[in-house]
Design a protein around this motif. Structure first.
Motif, PDB file in Angstrom:
ATOM      1  N   SER A 563       0.834  -1.210   0.000  1.00 54.71           N
ATOM      2  CA  SER A 563       0.000   0.000   0.000  1.00 54.71           C
ATOM      3  C   SER A 563       0.862   1.251   0.000  1.00 54.71           C
ATOM      4  CB  SER A 563      -0.949  -0.011   1.200  1.00 54.71           C
ATOM      5  OG  SER A 563      -0.248  -0.109   2.419  1.00 54.71           O
ATOM      6  N   GLN A 564       1.897   1.291   0.831  1.00 49.57           N
ATOM      7  CA  GLN A 564       2.712   2.503   0.897  1.00 49.57           C
ATOM      8  C   GLN A 564       3.567   2.693  -0.355  1.00 49.57           C
ATOM      9  OE1 GLN A 564       4.254   1.327   4.737  1.00 49.57           O
ATOM     10  NE2 GLN A 564       3.247   3.039   5.752  1.00 49.57           N
ATOM     11  N   THR A 565       4.018   1.595  -0.948  1.00 50.19           N
ATOM     12  CA  THR A 565       4.718   1.714  -2.230  1.00 50.19           C
ATOM     13  C   THR A 565       3.787   2.301  -3.284  1.00 50.19           C
ATOM     14  OG1 THR A 565       6.175  -0.145  -1.700  1.00 50.19           O
ATOM     15  CG2 THR A 565       5.906   0.398  -4.037  1.00 50.19           C
ATOM     16  N   ALA A 566       2.538   1.865  -3.263  1.00 51.87           N
ATOM     17  CA  ALA A 566       1.570   2.402  -4.220  1.00 51.87           C
ATOM     18  C   ALA A 566       1.332   3.882  -3.994  1.00 51.87           C
ATOM     19  CB  ALA A 566       0.260   1.621  -4.112  1.00 51.87           C
ATOM     20  N   TRP A 567       1.236   4.319  -2.735  1.00 53.62           N
ATOM     21  CA  TRP A 567       1.016   5.747  -2.464  1.00 53.62           C
ATOM     22  C   TRP A 567       2.167   6.586  -3.020  1.00 53.62           C
ATOM     23  CZ3 TRP A 567      -0.091   4.572   3.379  1.00 53.62           C
ATOM     24  CH2 TRP A 567      -1.353   3.978   3.492  1.00 53.62           C
ATOM     25  N   ALA A 568       3.387   6.121  -2.794  1.00 52.88           N
ATOM     26  CA  ALA A 568       4.534   6.859  -3.322  1.00 52.88           C
ATOM     27  C   ALA A 568       4.490   6.919  -4.851  1.00 52.88           C
ATOM     28  CB  ALA A 568       5.830   6.206  -2.852  1.00 52.88           C
ATOM     29  N   LEU A 569       4.142   5.794  -5.469  1.00 50.50           N
ATOM     30  CA  LEU A 569       4.069   5.770  -6.933  1.00 50.50           C
ATOM     31  C   LEU A 569       2.984   6.695  -7.457  1.00 50.50           C
ATOM     32  CD1 LEU A 569       4.551   1.951  -7.603  1.00 50.50           C
ATOM     33  CD2 LEU A 569       6.139   3.794  -8.213  1.00 50.50           C
ATOM     34  N   LEU A 570       1.843   6.775  -6.768  1.00 49.37           N
ATOM     35  CA  LEU A 570       0.770   7.662  -7.227  1.00 49.37           C
ATOM     36  C   LEU A 570       1.242   9.112  -7.247  1.00 49.37           C
ATOM     37  CD1 LEU A 570      -2.289   6.074  -5.373  1.00 49.37           C
ATOM     38  CD2 LEU A 570      -1.814   6.018  -7.822  1.00 49.37           C
ATOM     39  N   ALA A 571       2.022   9.490  -6.246  1.00 47.76           N
ATOM     40  CA  ALA A 571       2.548  10.852  -6.219  1.00 47.76           C
ATOM     41  C   ALA A 571       3.571  11.070  -7.332  1.00 47.76           C
ATOM     42  CB  ALA A 571       3.181  11.139  -4.860  1.00 47.76           C
ATOM     43  N   LEU A 572       4.479  10.141  -7.494  1.00 45.53           N
ATOM     44  CA  LEU A 572       5.527  10.297  -8.513  1.00 45.53           C
ATOM     45  C   LEU A 572       4.934  10.292  -9.919  1.00 45.53           C
ATOM     46  CD1 LEU A 572       8.273   7.998  -6.958  1.00 45.53           C
ATOM     47  CD2 LEU A 572       8.291  10.497  -7.069  1.00 45.53           C
ATOM     48  N   ALA A 582      13.214   5.732  -9.890  1.00 52.69           N
ATOM     49  CA  ALA A 582      12.469   5.445  -8.667  1.00 52.69           C
ATOM     50  C   ALA A 582      11.152   4.748  -8.985  1.00 52.69           C
ATOM     51  CB  ALA A 582      12.215   6.736  -7.892  1.00 52.69           C
ATOM     52  N   VAL A 583      10.441   5.232 -10.005  1.00 55.99           N
ATOM     53  CA  VAL A 583       9.172   4.614 -10.395  1.00 55.99           C
ATOM     54  C   VAL A 583       9.413   3.207 -10.923  1.00 55.99           C
ATOM     55  CG1 VAL A 583       7.291   4.710 -12.080  1.00 55.99           C
ATOM     56  CG2 VAL A 583       7.923   6.759 -10.786  1.00 55.99           C
ATOM     57  N   GLU A 584      10.416   3.050 -11.756  1.00 56.48           N
ATOM     58  CA  GLU A 584      10.716   1.727 -12.306  1.00 56.48           C
ATOM     59  C   GLU A 584      10.998   0.721 -11.186  1.00 56.48           C
ATOM     60  OE1 GLU A 584      14.242  -0.455 -14.870  1.00 56.48           O
ATOM     61  OE2 GLU A 584      13.829   1.661 -15.255  1.00 56.48           O
ATOM     62  N   ARG A 585      11.775   1.132 -10.194  1.00 61.78           N
ATOM     63  CA  ARG A 585      12.096   0.235  -9.084  1.00 61.78           C
ATOM     64  C   ARG A 585      10.862  -0.067  -8.245  1.00 61.78           C
ATOM     65  NH1 ARG A 585      15.846   2.871  -5.521  1.00 61.78           N
ATOM     66  NH2 ARG A 585      16.143   0.831  -4.532  1.00 61.78           N
ATOM     67  N   GLY A 586      10.011   0.945  -8.029  1.00 60.15           N
ATOM     68  CA  GLY A 586       8.801   0.732  -7.247  1.00 60.15           C
ATOM     69  C   GLY A 586       7.824  -0.202  -7.932  1.00 60.15           C
ATOM     70  N   VAL A 587       7.638  -0.014  -9.231  1.00 52.52           N
ATOM     71  CA  VAL A 587       6.746  -0.884  -9.998  1.00 52.52           C
ATOM     72  C   VAL A 587       7.291  -2.310 -10.007  1.00 52.52           C
ATOM     73  CG1 VAL A 587       5.897  -1.377 -12.324  1.00 52.52           C
ATOM     74  CG2 VAL A 587       5.769   0.956 -11.412  1.00 52.52           C
ATOM     75  N   THR A 588       8.587  -2.438 -10.192  1.00 49.56           N
ATOM     76  CA  THR A 588       9.200  -3.772 -10.190  1.00 49.56           C
ATOM     77  C   THR A 588       9.006  -4.454  -8.844  1.00 49.56           C
ATOM     78  OG1 THR A 588      10.847  -3.052 -11.815  1.00 49.56           O
ATOM     79  CG2 THR A 588      11.364  -5.024 -10.522  1.00 49.56           C
ATOM     80  N   TRP A 589       9.159  -3.697  -7.743  1.00 51.66           N
ATOM     81  CA  TRP A 589       8.958  -4.290  -6.417  1.00 51.66           C
ATOM     82  C   TRP A 589       7.535  -4.814  -6.270  1.00 51.66           C
ATOM     83  CZ3 TRP A 589       5.793  -3.741  -2.212  1.00 51.66           C
ATOM     84  CH2 TRP A 589       6.192  -4.395  -1.036  1.00 51.66           C
ATOM     85  N   LEU A 590       6.540  -4.027  -6.718  1.00 52.43           N
ATOM     86  CA  LEU A 590       5.158  -4.490  -6.635  1.00 52.43           C
ATOM     87  C   LEU A 590       4.957  -5.767  -7.448  1.00 52.43           C
ATOM     88  CD1 LEU A 590       2.954  -1.250  -6.866  1.00 52.43           C
ATOM     89  CD2 LEU A 590       3.253  -2.750  -4.889  1.00 52.43           C
ATOM     90  N   ALA A 591       5.491  -5.785  -8.657  1.00 47.60           N
ATOM     91  CA  ALA A 591       5.296  -6.951  -9.523  1.00 47.60           C
ATOM     92  C   ALA A 591       5.973  -8.193  -8.948  1.00 47.60           C
ATOM     93  CB  ALA A 591       5.823  -6.650 -10.922  1.00 47.60           C
ATOM     94  N   GLU A 592       7.149  -8.010  -8.384  1.00 54.64           N
ATOM     95  CA  GLU A 592       7.913  -9.172  -7.913  1.00 54.64           C
ATOM     96  C   GLU A 592       7.455  -9.683  -6.555  1.00 54.64           C
ATOM     97  OE1 GLU A 592      11.975  -7.931  -8.141  1.00 54.64           O
ATOM     98  OE2 GLU A 592      12.125  -8.358 -10.299  1.00 54.64           O
ATOM     99  N   PRO A 626      -2.193  -0.852  -4.841  1.00 53.97           N
ATOM    100  CA  PRO A 626      -1.297  -1.333  -5.902  1.00 53.97           C
ATOM    101  C   PRO A 626      -1.973  -1.422  -7.264  1.00 53.97           C
ATOM    102  CG  PRO A 626      -0.964  -2.615  -3.918  1.00 53.97           C
ATOM    103  CD  PRO A 626      -2.158  -1.749  -3.664  1.00 53.97           C
ATOM    104  N   VAL A 627      -3.236  -1.848  -7.298  1.00 57.75           N
ATOM    105  CA  VAL A 627      -3.938  -1.910  -8.590  1.00 57.75           C
ATOM    106  C   VAL A 627      -4.050  -0.520  -9.189  1.00 57.75           C
ATOM    107  CG1 VAL A 627      -6.120  -2.471  -9.726  1.00 57.75           C
ATOM    108  CG2 VAL A 627      -5.190  -4.022  -8.012  1.00 57.75           C
TER     109      VAL A 627
END
Length: 646
Positions: A563-572, A582-592, A626-627
């Motif tokens: 959830s918190q990774t998603a919040w950061a991504l929504l802002a970025l 940063a976005v690429e790494r965050g998205v990859t973390w969610l997927a993996e 995340p969705v």
């Protein structure tokens, strides 16, 4: 020979985008499978063991204990105990004295012997921390009901407070709605000072049962000193209260409580006010067969979550409206067709949940027509601006077969939300200008936040909604934007009142500012981006511990969560950082870190009831956010239908 036209090969999709598409598809299927046939979504709302222990103490007090409930609750309490014998109020948090005392009492009620190793460890730890005398007021109130603590050694709050006019400090409408619903019945309990026979002694939790630890008097010139003296005066008043006035005040409190009972029997859709209201009414002569009591007791059973292992967890609250609007937004942003049956069914359910009658909020806004949405299944007295804003954003993502119905509902909701703006230009959750700091000073009120001042996360959601409604340039919206810009922390983050914490606040505010026309190049947006990048974890995710509320050094620090990774991504993403590392790494973390069934595992508490004092693990947060973030990464910013102009 015939010439052959050679076409260049299609460019390969970037690996991160491909990962995100696959993760989004799996998560979408999982979320669709969780929808109720009526159209709503609801995840478990996990808090802490005091809910379970107090439920058992209520049943003991009313003599309605049953063995199956007792054993199932005890199984849950035991499962939450840590190796040192203590209980915490959130996953991975420090041991907490009041939670440990209440859980211990719950297990004693279930028959666990005080000399059992797990019980002896708990009682020893409690004594080391000062015993019962060091616990919060609410814990000692519960113990006083059974004679384990003296009523005379508790702070006093008389039922006559119900008569204080709305302009006078410390009237009941100076308290936040959740505190108001709790304090009114507790004034009845405090006035009656009941003691039911204790089923066992609790000497093992006292340092010295004969001498409770008194608070050292504070300086008279300080607020604490003044309120300590006020409490002494109220104790003296308890002995000499004018009996006709006291009886009238008790009747007025009973009437106030009964008038606020919801159609399903609960109070405000929240478990604690229901518990205290039932005790208060019972003390005032309502027997257990009275319709009000029967409905209230039945509503408590609906807060129970029975698990496959035979344990029983009590939810403090239920969040179907919140979960449903967030799930609708997530699925739409993930690419589900706007007329998909699941979205239409969700919209129908949300439309039926709109509150159309006045509630307590109308005390400060008497001429404002109703039209908001609440958080729970039944809570017509207390709709909130946060849910209302997100429901409107969700409805605008659905192509409904009856667009006029949607338009009418959105108009009512928008009008009500605008009318709930506080004088500083921002929005609180439930009330207007609920900002007096005096209630927090009362010795009685040590259980967490008792007022509802404007917050950045709620204000951001409202501003985002107003911007999508074509009101970005309205004076009300601009005042909200100005307030948000002024509230930014020096490091670039925003405080999160209803989610943990600075990651939530920042993840809420940046998309709202961008929606309202603040460019991604604005210094405030750039500072927010730099802060988010600076607190990204080595594994690519983001996390923040509940300890960031009392200790600023924890801001943006904690184990990565979905959830918190998603919040950061929504802002970025809103700030235009889609191509950033940063976005690429965050998205990859969610997927993996996604599970095979499309979900994410998240034991950490990322929701907030009262900052630090009451933490929440919303079990659907790990899915809906995340969705949403993956969907916006794959599909770009959401397509939100604009209101039709006549």
């Amino acid at each position: 020979m015939t010439a052959t036209t050679v076409h260049p090969p299609e460019p390969l999709e970037p690996a991160t985008l491909s990962l995100a598409r696959e993760a989004t598809a799996r998560a979408t299927r999982h979320l669709l499978d969780r929808q109720d046939e009526q159209g709503w979504w609801k995840g478990d709302l996990e808090t802490n063991v005091t809910m379970d222990a107090e439920d058992l103490m209520l049943r003991q007090f009313l003599s309605i204990q049953d063995p199956a409930t007792l054993e199932a609750a005890a199984r849950h309490l035991r499962s939450e105990q840590r190796e040192d014998g203590t209980w915490a109020t959130f996953h991975g948090g420090p041991p907490e004295l009041s939670a440990t005392i209440e859980a211990y009492v719950g297990l004693r009620l279930a028959g666990d012997r005080p000399d059992a190793p797990h019980m002896a460890a708990a009682s020893a730890w409690v004594r080391e921390r000062g015993g019962i005398a060091g616990s919060r007021v609410f814990t000692r109130i519960w113990l006083a009901l059974f004679g384990w603590w003296k009523w005379e050694d508790l702070p006093e709050l008389p039922p006559e407070i119900i008569y204080l006019p709305k302009w006078l400090p410390l009237n009941i409408y100076d308290f936040g709605c959740w505190a108001r619903q709790t304090i009114v019945p507790l004034t009845v309990v405090s006035a009656k000072r009941p003691v039911r026979p204790a089923p066992f002694p609790l000497d093992e939790l006292h340092i010295d049962p004969r001498r409770p630890n008194p608070r050292r008097p504070a300086r008279l010139a300080s607020w604490d000193g003044a309120f300590q003296r006020l409490d002494r005066a109220l104790h003296a008043y308890h002995k000499v209260a004018v009996r006709p006035l006291r009886r009238a005040a008790l009747r007025s409190c009973a009437r106030w409580i009964v008038e606020r009972q919801e159609n399903d029997g609960c109070w405000g859709g929240i478990q604690p006010p229901a518990v205290y209201s039932l005790i208060a009414l019972h003390l005032l002569g309502y027997d257990l067969d009275h319709p009000v009591m029967r409905a209230g007791l039945a509503s408590l059973d609906r807060f129970a979550v029975w698990r496959e292992d035979g344990s029983r967890m009590v939810e403090a609250c239920q969040s179907p409206v919140w979960d449903t609007c967030l799930a609708t937004i997530a699925l739409a942003d993930a690419g589900l067709a706007p007329d998909h049956p699941a979205l239409v069914k969700a919209a129908d359910w949300m439309l039926d949940e709109q509150v159309t009658r006045p509630g307590d909020w109308s005390v400060r806004r008497p001429g404002l027509p109703s039209g908001g949405w609440a958080f729970e299944f039944h809570n017509d007295n207390y709709p909130d601006t946060d849910d209302t804003a997100e429901v409107i954003l969700a409805l605008r993502r659905v192509r409904h077969p009856d667009p006029e119905r949607v338009e009418a509902a959105v108009r009512r909701g928008t009008r009500w939300t605008l009318g709930m703006q506080s004088s500083d230009g921002a929005w609180g959750a439930f009330d207007v200008d609920n900002t007096s700091r005096l209630p927090n000073r009362l010795p009685f009120c040590d259980f967490g936040e008792v007022i509802d001042p404007p917050s950045a996360d709620v204000t951001a959601h409202v501003v985002e909604m107003l911007a999508h409604e074509g009101r970005a340039q309205d004076p009300a919206t601009r005042r909200g934007v100005a307030w948000l810009l002024a509230e930014q922390e020096a490091d670039g983050s925003w405080f999160g009142r209803w989610g943990t914490n600075y990651v939530y606040g920042t993840g809420s505010v940046v998309p709202a500012l961008v929606a309202a026309g603040v460019p991604g190049s604005h210094p405030a947006i750039r500072r927010a981006v730099r802060w988010l990048e600076s607190v990204q974890n080595e594994d690519g995710g983001w996390g923040e511990d509940q300890r960031s509320y009392p200790d600023r050094q924890w801001a943006g620090r904690g184990a990565s969560t979905a959830s918190q990774t998603a919040w950061a991504l929504l802002a970025l993403l809103a700030a235009g950082e889609r191509e950033s590392k940063a976005v690429e790494r965050g998205v990859t973390w969610l997927a993996e870190t996604q599970e095979d069934d499309g979900s994410w595992d998240e034991p950490y508490f990322t929701g907030t009831g009262f900052p630090w004092d009451f933490s929440i693990n919303y079990h659907l947060y790990r899915q809906v956010f995340p969705v949403t973030a993956l969907g916006r990464y794959v599909n770009g910013e959401p397509a939100v239908a604009r209101p039709r102009r006549s």
